[in-house]
Write a protein that holds these residues in place. Sequence first.
Motif, PDB file in Angstrom:
ATOM      1  N   GLY A   2       0.844  -1.178   0.000  1.00 44.26           N
ATOM      2  CA  GLY A   2       0.000   0.000   0.000  1.00 44.26           C
ATOM      3  C   GLY A   2       0.881   1.230   0.000  1.00 44.26           C
ATOM      4  N   SER A   3       0.274   2.416  -0.112  1.00 43.31           N
ATOM      5  CA  SER A   3       1.075   3.622  -0.226  1.00 43.31           C
ATOM      6  C   SER A   3       0.250   4.850   0.125  1.00 43.31           C
ATOM      7  CB  SER A   3       1.629   3.762  -1.652  1.00 43.31           C
ATOM      8  OG  SER A   3       0.576   3.826  -2.590  1.00 43.31           O
ATOM      9  N   ALA A   4       0.964   5.961   0.278  1.00 44.78           N
ATOM     10  CA  ALA A   4       0.336   7.255   0.542  1.00 44.78           C
ATOM     11  C   ALA A   4       0.947   8.287  -0.377  1.00 44.78           C
ATOM     12  CB  ALA A   4       0.533   7.669   1.992  1.00 44.78           C
ATOM     13  N   GLN A   5       0.115   9.205  -0.873  1.00 45.28           N
ATOM     14  CA  GLN A   5       0.569  10.374  -1.628  1.00 45.28           C
ATOM     15  C   GLN A   5       0.271  11.618  -0.803  1.00 45.28           C
ATOM     16  OE1 GLN A   5       1.035   7.325  -3.637  1.00 45.28           O
ATOM     17  NE2 GLN A   5      -1.126   7.769  -3.903  1.00 45.28           N
ATOM     18  N   LEU A   6       1.230  12.511  -0.748  1.00 46.30           N
ATOM     19  CA  LEU A   6       1.091  13.716   0.067  1.00 46.30           C
ATOM     20  C   LEU A   6       1.984  14.802  -0.511  1.00 46.30           C
ATOM     21  CD1 LEU A   6      -0.368  14.511   2.761  1.00 46.30           C
ATOM     22  CD2 LEU A   6       1.732  13.898   3.947  1.00 46.30           C
ATOM     23  N   ARG A   7       1.508  16.013  -0.468  1.00 41.75           N
ATOM     24  CA  ARG A   7       2.260  17.196  -0.873  1.00 41.75           C
ATOM     25  C   ARG A   7       2.755  17.128  -2.325  1.00 41.75           C
ATOM     26  NH1 ARG A   7       5.478  20.571   3.805  1.00 41.75           N
ATOM     27  NH2 ARG A   7       3.556  21.319   4.794  1.00 41.75           N
ATOM     28  N   GLY A   8       1.854  16.772  -3.244  1.00 42.91           N
ATOM     29  CA  GLY A   8       2.093  17.029  -4.647  1.00 42.91           C
ATOM     30  C   GLY A   8       3.005  16.094  -5.402  1.00 42.91           C
ATOM     31  N   VAL A   9       3.390  14.960  -4.804  1.00 39.19           N
ATOM     32  CA  VAL A   9       4.183  13.981  -5.540  1.00 39.19           C
ATOM     33  C   VAL A   9       3.507  12.627  -5.459  1.00 39.19           C
ATOM     34  CG1 VAL A   9       6.438  15.100  -5.421  1.00 39.19           C
ATOM     35  CG2 VAL A   9       5.670  13.704  -3.506  1.00 39.19           C
TER      36      VAL A   9
END
Length: 806
Positions: A98-105
């Motif tokens: 799983g993963s997380a995207q944060l702050r535009g990347v």
Amino acid sequence: MMKIFRALALTSVSLLSIAAPAFAQDGAVAEPAASEPAANEAIIVTARRREEDVQDIPLTVNVVTASTLENLNIRDGRDVQTLIPGLQLRTEANGVGGSAQLRGVQYDINTGAPPSAAFYLNDAPVEASVVLQTMYDVGQVSVERGPQGTLRGISAPSGAIVVTTRKPDLEEFGGYVQATGNDIGTINVNGAVGVPIIPGIAAIRIAGALDTNEGNRVRTIETRGDARDPYSKTQGGRASVLVTPADWLRLEGVYQRTDRNVRSFAQYETFPVAVAGALPSVGVITAKDRLSIQETPTYIDQKFEIYNWRAEVALAGQRLIYQGGHNRFDVTSITNQDSANFLVGRDFNQTVNTSSRQSTHEVRLQNEERLFDMVDYVVGYYNSSMKAATNLTQQTPVLLPASFGGGIATIAQTPISSLRDGAITEESIFGNLTVHLGESTELSGGLRHIDSHNPVGRLIIAGNTTLTPAKDDKGWVYVASIKHNFTPDFMVYAMTGTSRRIGPNLIGDFSALKSPFQMAFSDLPTETSRSYEIGFKSSWLDNRLRLNATAYHQTFKNYAYRAPTGIYYVNYTATVSNGVVTTTPGVSAVNFGAAVPVEVNGVEAELSFAITPEWNIGINGSYALGKIKNGLVACTDLNGDGVNDGLTAPPSLAALQAVVGANNVSGCRVTQRSSFQSPFSATIQSEYRHSISPKVDGFLRGLLSFNGRSQGDPGYAFDQVDAYGLLNVFTGVRAPDGQWELSLYAKNILDKTEVTNRGLPAVTNYQQLSPSFTAVAATATSSYAQISTTAPREFGLNFRFAFGSR
């Protein structure tokens, strides 16, 4: 069932309408429940390794309290993204990671890079899919934005997601039980009980959850194969122990086990629905239909085990902390590879077995009493070791010549293994110093030295081994900040920080023959980043009104980018027959990676206002525009103009080879967005509660999650996402002290269906025997494309009962 929901809804609305005149008559004021923080109460976080009011730290931290999780019926870790703008959480369709995207990347776990936003459970690093599961007995979730690493754990450029479970109570017996049911097949039961074994000295807390639902609720249109309904079944348990045999010694231990089984179908849409003039379909499938053309589903079996332990020794105003963790993750998935449903009545699969073991150890020394009445410090050592191996079998159908009927001659088996000769390790030393200059000004700075090692990698395809050289990376990261309180309720701060992540080796290109140019899109160098941030935090009207805002600028070198849609390339398939290995060229698509420069500019803001003791509202917003600046990425460029063609059907092998030559794939220079989620997103939460009687309160809650327009993959014109909002509404009754609550809710009450991702027309790869029985790679393209959509509308009931210390 719907009659019951309507009756309950009318009853709840009636109760609330009765409450209003009652307030006017007797002046009764509903007090916040004992389990909820009051609107003007401090929210305590440990982002800087000591307990502080979130309003006092020069960082952007979004906190989701236990009461918010309960009030908004957050049952799945991925649903936390509905509360935190700019955060995107996902798990992979095959169950691996799983993963997380944060702050535009954009972060894709399939790059193999360390996460851009790290996950922690009780202060110990964990793999994201451990957290993004059924959620229960959680005390707090905090999202810490910006570069991380000089205070704990691992270096991460975008932030950290920290989940803290509830701890045992040393003095009082207590716990809770909660049950949820809805109209789309979900039953969720979770609860916990805590017992002080030796009052004041030792206690234990046992928690567990059982969740069954219909997953993405996508069903197949086919009657052949396995046409049973989709499902997701999760059962988990956690045991937590707390022992304090002396004032100077504190010991904690946690064991958690989660088992999850899934049967799911990929969702499809008729491609001409989105693309006028595309190949016509036999039948029309829209996003609202939630249908699949697959005959057999994907099966996933996941097992997670987490051991988490902590020891604290306090002496002479200092505290020595040891935090350890061991995580075990095993997944088996069987995925249908006939994406275009080319072979009627006969599917072929990819079977994946992945096993991962990770151990982490961290020792920190920090002060409890401020040195010289002005200095706080943290120094520490961190060590992690991870072993992971993936074995998969890829099946490829081989068809007879047309003159022999064109049926299936055989299903070729290609065994593939990805492993390393040893463990992936990291050793770090770190320190952070904070100097308080009087009551109003603070200077802080930290350093971390990182020593990472990735051993030799082995990609074994049909017995042929491709070696990936070992990688070593050493370097420093830092963070520095300054804050000043102009008043006790108004603080301004500025900070800067760096991060670094060892370059990954992407998995996904399983070609048996690779060119150096091709390998450059999978073997990536070390990434570094630098961030600058300014902001303010303020409280007004006796803390009833809080307003915080931040602006930041961040640049990356060698960011580990991965294409969101497949890039066509010459793929050499290896097959084994009678001990002889044969490689055959063909056209395939894979999501190649690249090391690219990225620049991000963003603004974040949050406002909360307790309008009256009964009515509060909170608004959060995030805007982050990240761009790849003249980066070299893999592309499909048949006309040689340096721009990705965005094809909706595979090119012929001859046409592709004429362009790529011995490179096997084309490259293009691009300036485009680095994230495929919306630059702007916002959430609005509100609750109105009122006393109905001395023993009963009524309430009405709302949550609106808004996502602005998303560009999607710039090289593919058909995956754009329009702006949309999802509205959740909750109403019901509860005890004034929060001991029990009965609520009726509707999630996505307006039944908004938005396509959040649209792929290329589905393709099935196979081999065709010529009249001379020579195998030739071939493809079949469907008039349907795989898509992802927002969750369906959900009506449900939730009951919660707490007792003792809860």
